[in-house]
Design an enzyme around this catalytic site. Structure first.
Site: not given
Ligand code: CO8
Length: 258
Positions: A65, A109, A112, A132
């Site tokens: 997400a 997400g 999921e 998460e």
């Molecule tokens: N959301 C928003 N932006 C993202 C996300 C994300 N989930 N993942 C990556 N991005 C963005 C980064 O911020 C980055 O943007 P920018 O260049 O502007 O800084 C761009 O995508 C590239 O990402 P990275 O530079 O981080 O790329 P890497 O190759 O270094 O790393 C990873 C890749 C390992 C995938 C890393 O991006 C990461 O860890 N991402 C987040 C993963 C995560 O935590 N996902 C879970 C999110 S929460 C969820 O899915 C469910 C929530 C349910 C909660 C309910 C509440 C209502």
């Protein structure tokens, strides 16, 4: 239909939804989830379509997400919009088979969304995870329920409590992934599988999906009874007669989807 965050393509009875926010590794913002829901409903209503594929890029199916969109929301905000309710409802209602073609990251997400599909075919570079917990939340699009049903309690707890990633091999070993394909061949392989399903009798395919899904919802006794009644009811279709005659006459069946 025009979309901002996905691409939609239709060919040979197959609908292809490509998640398309490369700048955010296909993070699932509200627009993207709404567009996937709209595309799924439109494809499901299209009588020419017999299978649907959802895919992302080589680097990411979807990295979860959209954290940037969620960061400032309050409890009241997420409760009011009932975030993620719509996409789960749509997956429950779609009768056309949906295959996830996953390369790269399928996290949070993203994992999921892949699990909401009927089965997952993974590229050899795929990585699955429910990270998460590291953000101070828990899975919110069905992860605690679907992952546990698919891989069992021990591995689901391991994934959900540590936030660690699972590679494609471990995914296949534990039943999350049905097959692994070289990353360069992923889309063509999955589209081929989808074309094969789309060529089958659509009523039989829809009933096979519905009946298989019942296995996770009901008792064994009720499930077997339901299966037998559905099996009996398929004797009302022209396709059933054509399928059996074609076998006896040693030719390919010509299904009319009725
Ligand atoms: N959301 C928003 N932006 C993202 C996300 C994300 N989930 N993942 C990556 N991005 C963005 C980064 O911020 C980055 O943007 P920018 O260049 O502007 O800084 C761009 O995508 C590239 O990402 P990275 O530079 O981080 O790329 P890497 O190759 O270094 O790393 C990873 C890749 C390992 C995938 C890393 O991006 C990461 O860890 N991402 C987040 C993963 C995560 O935590 N996902 C879970 C999110 S929460 C969820 O899915 C469910 C929530 C349910 C909660 C309910 C509440 C209502």
């Amino acid at each position: 239909m025009t979309f901002e965050t996905i691409l939609l393509d239709k060919q040979d009875g197959v609908g292809l939804i490509t998640l398309n926010r490369p700048e955010a590794l296909n993070a699932l913002n509200s627009t993207l989830l709404d567009e996937v829901a709209d595309a799924l409903i439109a494809l499901d209503e299209d009588s020419d379509i017999g299978a649907i594929v959802i895919t992302g890029s080589e680097k990411a199916f979807a990295a979860g997400a959209d954290i940037k969109e969620m960061a400032e929301l309050s409890f009241a905000d997420v409760l009011k919009t009932d975030k993620f309710a719509l996409i789960n409802r749509v997956f429950e209602q779609v009768r056309t088979p949906v295959i996830a073609a996953v390369a790269g990251y399928a996290l949070g997400g993203g994992c999921e969304l892949a699990m909401a599909c009927d089965f997952i075919i993974a590229a050899d570079n795929a990585k699955f995870g429910q990270p998460e917990i590291k953000l101070g939340v828990i899975p919110g699009i069905g992860g605690t329920q679907r992952l546990t049903r698919i891989v069992g309690k021990s591995k689901a707890m391991d994934m959900i409590l540590t936030g660690r990633m699972m590679d494609a091999e471990e995914g296949e070993r534990s039943g999350l992934v049905s097959r692994i394909v070289a990353v360069d061949d992923l889309l063509e392989t999955v589209l081929g599988i989808a074309r094969d399903i789309a060529a089958l009798s659509h009523p039989a395919v829809a009933m096979a999906k519905e009946t298989t899904d019942r296995a996770l919802e009901t008792t064994l006794h009720e499930g077997i009874l339901y299966e037998r009644r559905v099996f009996h009811s398929l004797f009302a279709t022209e396709d059933r007669r054509e399928g059996m005659l074609a076998f006896i006459e040693k030719r390919q069946p010509k299904f009319k989807h009725q």
